[in-house]
Design an enzyme around this catalytic site. Structure first.
Site, PDB file in Angstrom:
ATOM      1  N   HIS A   1       0.841  -1.193   0.000  1.00  0.00           N
ATOM      2  CA  HIS A   1       0.000   0.000   0.000  1.00  0.00           C
ATOM      3  C   HIS A   1       0.875   1.242   0.000  1.00  0.00           C
ATOM      4  O   HIS A   1       2.075   1.172   0.270  1.00  0.00           O
ATOM      5  CB  HIS A   1      -0.912   0.016   1.230  1.00  0.00           C
ATOM      6  CG  HIS A   1      -0.143  -0.133   2.516  1.00  0.00           C
ATOM      7  ND1 HIS A   1      -0.030  -1.334   3.181  1.00  0.00           N
ATOM      8  CD2 HIS A   1       0.557   0.766   3.264  1.00  0.00           C
ATOM      9  CE1 HIS A   1       0.705  -1.177   4.260  1.00  0.00           C
ATOM     10  NE2 HIS A   1       1.075   0.082   4.344  1.00  0.00           N
TER      11      HIS A   1
ATOM     12  N   GLN B   1      -4.138   4.019   4.123  1.00  0.00           N
ATOM     13  CA  GLN B   1      -3.152   3.197   3.420  1.00  0.00           C
ATOM     14  C   GLN B   1      -3.835   2.397   2.303  1.00  0.00           C
ATOM     15  O   GLN B   1      -4.034   1.190   2.426  1.00  0.00           O
ATOM     16  CB  GLN B   1      -2.439   2.256   4.401  1.00  0.00           C
ATOM     17  CG  GLN B   1      -1.555   2.998   5.403  1.00  0.00           C
ATOM     18  CD  GLN B   1      -1.109   2.114   6.550  1.00  0.00           C
ATOM     19  OE1 GLN B   1      -1.893   1.350   7.107  1.00  0.00           O
ATOM     20  NE2 GLN B   1       0.143   2.216   6.919  1.00  0.00           N
TER      21      GLN B   1
ATOM     22  N   ARG C   1      13.310  -6.707   4.092  1.00  0.00           N
ATOM     23  CA  ARG C   1      12.210  -7.375   4.765  1.00  0.00           C
ATOM     24  C   ARG C   1      10.967  -6.932   4.013  1.00  0.00           C
ATOM     25  O   ARG C   1      10.590  -5.765   4.032  1.00  0.00           O
ATOM     26  CB  ARG C   1      12.099  -6.972   6.229  1.00  0.00           C
ATOM     27  CG  ARG C   1      10.821  -7.500   6.896  1.00  0.00           C
ATOM     28  CD  ARG C   1      10.435  -6.572   8.027  1.00  0.00           C
ATOM     29  NE  ARG C   1       9.162  -6.935   8.633  1.00  0.00           N
ATOM     30  CZ  ARG C   1       8.023  -6.267   8.444  1.00  0.00           C
ATOM     31  NH1 ARG C   1       7.968  -5.223   7.638  1.00  0.00           N
ATOM     32  NH2 ARG C   1       6.934  -6.630   9.070  1.00  0.00           N
TER      33      ARG C   1
ATOM     34  N   ASP D   1       7.384  -6.362   3.548  1.00  0.00           N
ATOM     35  CA  ASP D   1       6.260  -6.173   4.463  1.00  0.00           C
ATOM     36  C   ASP D   1       4.986  -6.796   3.895  1.00  0.00           C
ATOM     37  O   ASP D   1       4.658  -6.610   2.725  1.00  0.00           O
ATOM     38  CB  ASP D   1       6.053  -4.672   4.691  1.00  0.00           C
ATOM     39  CG  ASP D   1       5.010  -4.368   5.754  1.00  0.00           C
ATOM     40  OD1 ASP D   1       5.236  -4.710   6.917  1.00  0.00           O
ATOM     41  OD2 ASP D   1       3.970  -3.785   5.396  1.00  0.00           O
TER      42      ASP D   1
ATOM     43  N   GLU E   1       7.713 -11.215   5.569  1.00  0.00           N
ATOM     44  CA  GLU E   1       6.786 -11.164   6.692  1.00  0.00           C
ATOM     45  C   GLU E   1       5.493 -11.818   6.232  1.00  0.00           C
ATOM     46  O   GLU E   1       4.717 -11.226   5.485  1.00  0.00           O
ATOM     47  CB  GLU E   1       6.515  -9.725   7.137  1.00  0.00           C
ATOM     48  CG  GLU E   1       5.619  -9.668   8.365  1.00  0.00           C
ATOM     49  CD  GLU E   1       4.823  -8.374   8.504  1.00  0.00           C
ATOM     50  OE1 GLU E   1       4.430  -8.057   9.633  1.00  0.00           O
ATOM     51  OE2 GLU E   1       4.596  -7.696   7.480  1.00  0.00           O
TER      52      GLU E   1
ATOM     53  N   ASP F   1       5.959  -5.178  16.192  1.00  0.00           N
ATOM     54  CA  ASP F   1       4.507  -5.269  16.285  1.00  0.00           C
ATOM     55  C   ASP F   1       4.096  -5.960  17.585  1.00  0.00           C
ATOM     56  O   ASP F   1       4.922  -6.208  18.450  1.00  0.00           O
ATOM     57  CB  ASP F   1       3.954  -6.029  15.075  1.00  0.00           C
ATOM     58  CG  ASP F   1       4.086  -5.247  13.783  1.00  0.00           C
ATOM     59  OD1 ASP F   1       3.990  -4.009  13.826  1.00  0.00           O
ATOM     60  OD2 ASP F   1       4.292  -5.870  12.728  1.00  0.00           O
TER      61      ASP F   1
END
Length: 571
Positions: free
Chosen positions: A138, A203, A233, A235, A277, A344
């Site tokens: 996004h 987003q 990484r 996302d 992820e 997170d």
């Protein structure tokens, strides 16, 4: 997917074909080297940080790349091989930088491209690799692409996002942040359409069924690799490749996009790392690793992590051991990334309600500590409480089959600030010293307060104090990292879980070349005397890797203190 009145304004069904496309030698206390085989990630020590919360160099209250440069020596002394940066692109900051406004430059709060280039050069001088988050699912709603898309139905950017003329029936399904987020579709009054957003309304999701969007993502991946980045990484991987028009909860997925992105990265830099992820089941993980080593090289093992926290909370190991076994199978070049805390919440969704409540009762009893109906928003030290269990947990992290990842501040046992919203509770500035604001900034007011009260305030918990204390958590983790680097078989070898006659004991054996390693961890707060598989102790002499001394074995029996652990070389 059925809609109340009409189908989405467009559906692109163009699926695409993929583009054509360590062994490490280590010794305790020595710098690691790796052949040019692209497997450097197998035995790396990965350290995750946010530029804005790490070190402020110019007194404006926000961390920056110059401040990060100042602390490279610290990271080097810790034993870090790979720095993983949180998003550093320009952003309105509504989701702590994960709402990107420009993919091709640096947020001016953190410095300039020259500062970034200098950081990269200095990190490489110390032998460190650098990877970063790349947020491709996004954009920010303030991104110029979206602003043009919403204004003009004739713009090419209108097709870069996902729209519907009417609110889809499952708009209240598939939300990433339940309890905070109410829908995955929101109305844009300028466009006169609903737009899809897997995350927050600010987003909007990009439309990866559009080949133009794919090409732009490939361009972004190439760009930062050309600036010296060693990988990403990636996302929210599953949400990049899903097709929202096929449903919010169980959409169809364009799996071929994973090896396509891998090939793009490999063409730009042959050993670039793709760390995914993706919070998936063991069976789904195989799809993302891919066949013939053509998918992700690394993924976070969220599956094991959830059952690990259940074991830490209840001292019951059966499900944790099963999770380790269930995720054992992977391609030869693939690797798991193991972690205790990330940026997170600790996601416990796969535990089911009853087991999740058991973990809540132990580690997050107050609702202010819980998040999204599935997780815990605390740092590890205050959550576990017991220093012995904390040290055992970190020993376990470095002993698990895979690559260890540590979050900034965890090495000193930083606390959390539950007054901050959602996941920001574990994103407070780094505590360097007992100076005002923990030595993070010389400004009167930092952009986010440093923890300053209670047992985890910077006056009690900081790097400077722990560096001079040989018994500190920081020095404990330094020793663990040195020991981990002396045991490359953990990252390279197959493993065997060794049965014990105590339900609290987790024992793993690694064999690689002429080396064999046994690690044992006691999940109980009580001392345990136990027997392992008879053949193991009968045929081998054990040497403690921390002390260098032989380990006494009486009647084929070993002993560990409550929350004890041991790393043993087998001869």
């Amino acid at each position: 997917m059925e809609h109340k009145k009409a189908q989405p304004t467009h559906i692109w069904w163009s699926l695409f074909v993929g583009l054509a496309a360590s062994g490490l030698s280590m010794a305790l206390g020595q710098e690691s080297t790796a052949p040019d085989d692209g497997l450097w990630y197998k035995n790396s020590i990965i350290y995750n940080l946010e530029v804005g919360t790490f070190k402020d160099s110019d007194g404006d209250g926000i961390g920056d790349f110059q401040g990060l440069i100042q602390k490279l020596g610290y990271l080097d002394s810790l034993g870090v091989d790979v720095i993983w940066l949180a998003p550093f692109n320009p952003s309105p900051g509504n989701d702590d930088g994960y709402d990107v406004k420009d993919y091709y430059t640096i947020n001016p709060k953190f410095g300039t491209m020259d500062d970034f280039d200098l950081f990269m050069a200095e990190a490489k001088k110390k032998g460190m690799k650098v990877i970063s988050d790349v947020v491709l699912n996004h954009t920010s709603i303030e991104h110029p692409w979206y602003e043009e898309a919403r204004r003009s139905p004739d713009s090419r950017y209108r097709r870069w996002y996902v729209w519907s003329a009417d609110l889809p029936d499952d708009a209240d399904k598939g939300m990433v942040f339940p309890g905070v987020q109410r829908t995955t579709w929101s109305y844009d009054s300028i466009a006169g359409l609903y737009y899809f957003h897997r995350f927050y309304p600010f987003q909007p999701d990009l439309n990866y069924t559009n080949p133009e969007v794919q090409q732009e993502a490939f361009k972004i991946l190439r760009f930062w690799l050309e600036q010296g980045m060693d990988g990403y990484r990636l996302d929210a991987v599953p949400f990049i490749i899903d097709v929202p028009e096929t449903g919010s909860e169980t959409p169809q997925r364009m799996m071929q996009l994973v090896p396509t992105m891998r090939n793009i990265m490999r063409d730009a830099k042959h050993d670039a790392l793709m760390l995914g992820e993706a919070n998936l089941s063991p069976q789904e993980n195989k799809d993302y690793f891919g066949e013939d080593n053509n998918g992700m090289q690394m993924m976070f093992n969220f599956y094991v992590n959830q059952f690990l926290f259940y074991a830490l909370a209840t001292q019951e190991l059966r499900l944790f051991i099963k999770a380790i076994e269930d995720t054992k199978e992977k391609p030869s070049t693939a690797q798991w990334a193991h972690f205790l805390r990330n940026h997170d919440e600790i996601d416990l969704d796969r535990l089911g309600e009853r087991r999740r409540e058991e973990v809540y009762a132990k580690f997050g009893p107050d609702t202010s500590m819980q998040l999204y109906g599935r997780g815990i928003r605390r740092r590890l030290a205050p959550m576990l409480g017991d220093p012995k269990q904390l040290r055992m947990a970190y020993s376990l992290l470095y002993a698990l089959p895979g690559t260890p990842v540590i979050r900034y501040g965890e090495e000193i046992g930083m606390g959390d600030d539950l007054s901050l919203k959602e996941r920001l509770a574990v994103r407070t500035p780094m505590q360097w010293s007992g100076a005002p604001h923990g030595g993070f900034t010389s400004a009167d007011t930092p952009f986010r307060n440093v923890i300053s009260h209670g047992p985890y305030g910077y006056q009690q918990v900081n790097v400077m104090q722990q560096l001079t204390d040989s018994t500190s958590l920081l020095n404990h983790i330094k020793r663990l990292i040195r020991t981990r680097k002396a045991c490359p078989e953990i990252g390279l070898a197959d493993f065997e879980i060794i049965p014990a006659n105590s339900k609290y004991i987790f024992a793993v054996r690694y064999d690689y070349g002429d080396k064999s390693l046994l690690t044992i961890h006691n999940f109980s707060d009580k001392p345990q005397a136990f027997r392992l598989e008879h053949r193991l102790l009968a045929d081998n002499q054990l040497t403690d890797l921390f002390s260098g001394q032989p380990v006494p074995v009486e009647d084929d029996q070993l002993k560990l203190d409550g929350y004890g652990y041991g790393w043993y070389r087998l001869k």
